[in-house]
Design a protein around this motif. Structure first.
Motif: not given
Length: 156
Positions: A17, A20, A112
């Motif tokens: 995470f 990202l 996400e």
């Protein structure tokens, strides 16, 4: 270049995470023409921690999904640099992990995408976007959707 300092007060955020969010915000900063070395912090908290911040800074005594604390004041273009070799501090972002999980379920999309949306939303606030007026809200939310879609995180 955008440098992000991550702090996980919940001890629940996976490194994937973090990676990202870093990639999404770097992509967004590039799309927004953010030049030079810039820095911001992202802190992941639970609902009670963000409720306390929301109460103290916005006088709203309930949890929220994300809070932004820009370093630039409205109308300011640039902070005075103490040292020209130091990055410009854009501000701080605080994300409620509890709310992100709830909203990912509510909106039926991936965690996400939710984390990316919240982080991007806050980055745009740090860069001066606002949604107090309806026309500004349309502009900001369209920009968010365009960036997320172009990055590859379309709404399902």
């Amino acid at each position: 270049m955008l440098k992000i300092d991550f702090h996980d007060e919940t001890n629940s955020i996976d490194e994937a995470f973090v990676d990202l969010i870093e990639r999404v915000l770097s992509f967004a900063a590039e799309k927004e023409g953010v030049a030079g070395d810039n820095e911001l912090s992202i802190t992941f908290v639970n609902n009670s921690q963000i409720q306390e911040l929301n109460r103290n800074y916005r006088q709203i005594d309930q949890p929220t999904d994300v809070l932004s604390f820009p370093m630039l004041e409205e109308g300011e273009d640039e902070l005075e640099a103490i040292d020209e070799d130091m990055p410009r501090m854009l501000g701080d972002i605080v994300i409620s992990v509890d709310k992100a999980n709830e909203q990912a379920d509510d909106y039926d999309h991936s965690l996400e995408r939710e984390f990316s949306f919240l982080a991007l939303h806050s980055l745009l606030h740090l860069l001066g976007y606002d949604h107090e007026k309806e026309e500004d809200e349309k502009k900001m939310f369209k920009r968010q959707e365009d960036i997320l879609n172009e990055f590859g995180l379309e709404r399902k």
